[in-house]
Design a protein around this motif. Structure first.
Motif, PDB file in Angstrom:
ATOM      1  N   MET A  41       0.802  -1.223   0.000  1.00  0.00           N
ATOM      2  CA  MET A  41       0.000   0.000   0.000  1.00  0.00           C
ATOM      3  C   MET A  41       0.841   1.281   0.000  1.00  0.00           C
ATOM      4  N   ASP A  42       1.976   1.273   0.674  1.00  0.00           N
ATOM      5  CA  ASP A  42       2.761   2.501   0.822  1.00  0.00           C
ATOM      6  C   ASP A  42       4.158   2.394   0.211  1.00  0.00           C
ATOM      7  N   TRP A  43       4.384   1.421  -0.658  1.00  0.00           N
ATOM      8  CA  TRP A  43       5.724   1.243  -1.220  1.00  0.00           C
ATOM      9  C   TRP A  43       6.169   2.467  -2.013  1.00  0.00           C
ATOM     10  N   HIS A  44       5.249   3.156  -2.643  1.00  0.00           N
ATOM     11  CA  HIS A  44       5.609   4.346  -3.412  1.00  0.00           C
ATOM     12  C   HIS A  44       6.233   5.429  -2.515  1.00  0.00           C
ATOM     13  N   THR A  45       5.894   5.435  -1.232  1.00  0.00           N
ATOM     14  CA  THR A  45       6.472   6.379  -0.279  1.00  0.00           C
ATOM     15  C   THR A  45       7.758   5.836   0.333  1.00  0.00           C
ATOM     16  N   LEU A  46       7.754   4.563   0.679  1.00  0.00           N
ATOM     17  CA  LEU A  46       8.916   3.957   1.334  1.00  0.00           C
ATOM     18  C   LEU A  46      10.098   3.709   0.406  1.00  0.00           C
ATOM     19  N   ALA A  47       9.835   3.293  -0.811  1.00  0.00           N
ATOM     20  CA  ALA A  47      10.913   2.897  -1.732  1.00  0.00           C
ATOM     21  C   ALA A  47      11.983   3.973  -1.915  1.00  0.00           C
ATOM     22  N   PRO A  48      11.624   5.245  -2.150  1.00  0.00           N
ATOM     23  CA  PRO A  48      12.678   6.250  -2.310  1.00  0.00           C
ATOM     24  C   PRO A  48      13.520   6.455  -1.050  1.00  0.00           C
ATOM     25  N   LYS A  49      12.920   6.207   0.112  1.00  0.00           N
ATOM     26  CA  LYS A  49      13.645   6.347   1.374  1.00  0.00           C
ATOM     27  C   LYS A  49      14.563   5.155   1.634  1.00  0.00           C
ATOM     28  N   LEU A  50      14.066   3.953   1.318  1.00  0.00           N
ATOM     29  CA  LEU A  50      14.817   2.736   1.638  1.00  0.00           C
ATOM     30  C   LEU A  50      15.754   2.283   0.529  1.00  0.00           C
ATOM     31  N   THR A  51      15.428   2.638  -0.714  1.00  0.00           N
ATOM     32  CA  THR A  51      16.255   2.215  -1.853  1.00  0.00           C
ATOM     33  C   THR A  51      16.508   3.398  -2.802  1.00  0.00           C
ATOM     34  N   PRO A  52      17.107   4.483  -2.287  1.00  0.00           N
ATOM     35  CA  PRO A  52      17.304   5.669  -3.127  1.00  0.00           C
ATOM     36  C   PRO A  52      18.256   5.425  -4.308  1.00  0.00           C
ATOM     37  N   GLN A  53      19.057   4.398  -4.219  1.00  0.00           N
ATOM     38  CA  GLN A  53      19.947   4.063  -5.322  1.00  0.00           C
ATOM     39  C   GLN A  53      19.183   3.485  -6.511  1.00  0.00           C
ATOM     40  N   ILE A  54      17.921   3.063  -6.280  1.00  0.00           N
ATOM     41  CA  ILE A  54      17.098   2.471  -7.338  1.00  0.00           C
ATOM     42  C   ILE A  54      15.860   3.321  -7.627  1.00  0.00           C
ATOM     43  N   VAL A  55      15.155   3.737  -6.587  1.00  0.00           N
ATOM     44  CA  VAL A  55      13.911   4.492  -6.753  1.00  0.00           C
ATOM     45  C   VAL A  55      14.160   5.951  -6.384  1.00  0.00           C
TER      46      VAL A  55
END
Length: 163
Positions: free
Chosen positions: A26-40
Motif C-alpha cells: 500500500m505505501d511502497w511508493h512512499t517507502l521505496a525512495p527512502k529505503l532504496t534511493p539508489q534504485i527508486v
C-alpha cells in the motif's frame, strides 16, 4: 515450469501480515525512495487516494533499465491483505510487454506471514523472455518485501496501525 509470461512467487517473512502489506504494497511508493534511493528516485500517487482505482508512479535511477512506471490498483482488500494491479505505463509497456498484472496476497502465518505473488503479462509480438529475465523480476519483487521487512524489524512502531 510456468509459461514465460506468468509466474508465481512465495516469500516468507517474520513480520506480521498487516504491517508488511501496508509497507510493501500500500505505501511502497512512499517507502521505496527512502529505503532504496539508489534504485527508486521518487514515488507518488497520481490519481486517487492510494486505494482501489488509484494510479501510482515510480521514477527510477539509472540502475534500472527503464526510467519510470505507472500502475493502477485494480483491487485492494485491506482486511484480507490482497491486491491486484495493472502496469499501465513505463517498465517496458509497449516495448516488451503489452499488458501486465500483479496479484499479491499476504497471509498471516504464526508470528509472521507468507506472501504469494502472481504475475502475468502478454508479451509484445516477437518478444521472448529468458530465464535470467524471469529470475531478475522475481528477485526484484523479493527485494521489495525483504527490504520492507528489514525496515519494519528495525522500526517496530512503523506501520503498526493501518494507513
Amino acid at each position: 515450469m510456468a509459461a514465460p509470461n506468468s509466474w508465481t512467487l512465495d516469500i516468507e517473512s517474520s513480520v506480521a501480515a498487516p504491517r508488511l502489506f501496508f509497507a510493501a504494497v500500500m505505501d511502497w511508493h512512499t517507502l521505496a525512495p527512502k529505503l532504496t534511493p539508489q534504485i527508486v528516485a521518487s514515488g507518488h500517487v497520481v490519481v486517487g487516494d492510494g486505494h482501489a482505482s488509484s494510479v501510482r508512479e515510480l521514477h527510477f535511477t539509472k540502475e534500472m533499465p527503464f526510467s519510470c512506471m505507472k500502475e493502477r490498483l485494480d483491487f485492494v482488500d485491506v482486511k484480507t491483505f490482497k491486491s491486484r494491479s495493472t502496469l499501465i505505463e513505463g517498465a517496458g509497456i509497449g516495448i516488451w510487454i503489452e499488458t501486465a498484472t500483479t496479484e499479491i496476497k499476504v497471509e498471516p502465518k504464526g508470528d509472521g506471514c507468507a506472501v504469494n505473488v502472481k504475475w502475468a503479462c502478454k508479451l509484445m509480438p516477437g518478444v521472448e523472455v529468458n530465464e535470467d529475465q524471469l529470475n531478475s523480476a522475481k528477485h526484484s519483487l523479493t527485494c521489495i518485501f525483504k527490504t520492507a521487512e528489514e525496515y519494519l524489524i528495525a522500526n517496530p512502531e512503523a506501520y503498526s496501525k493501518p494507513i
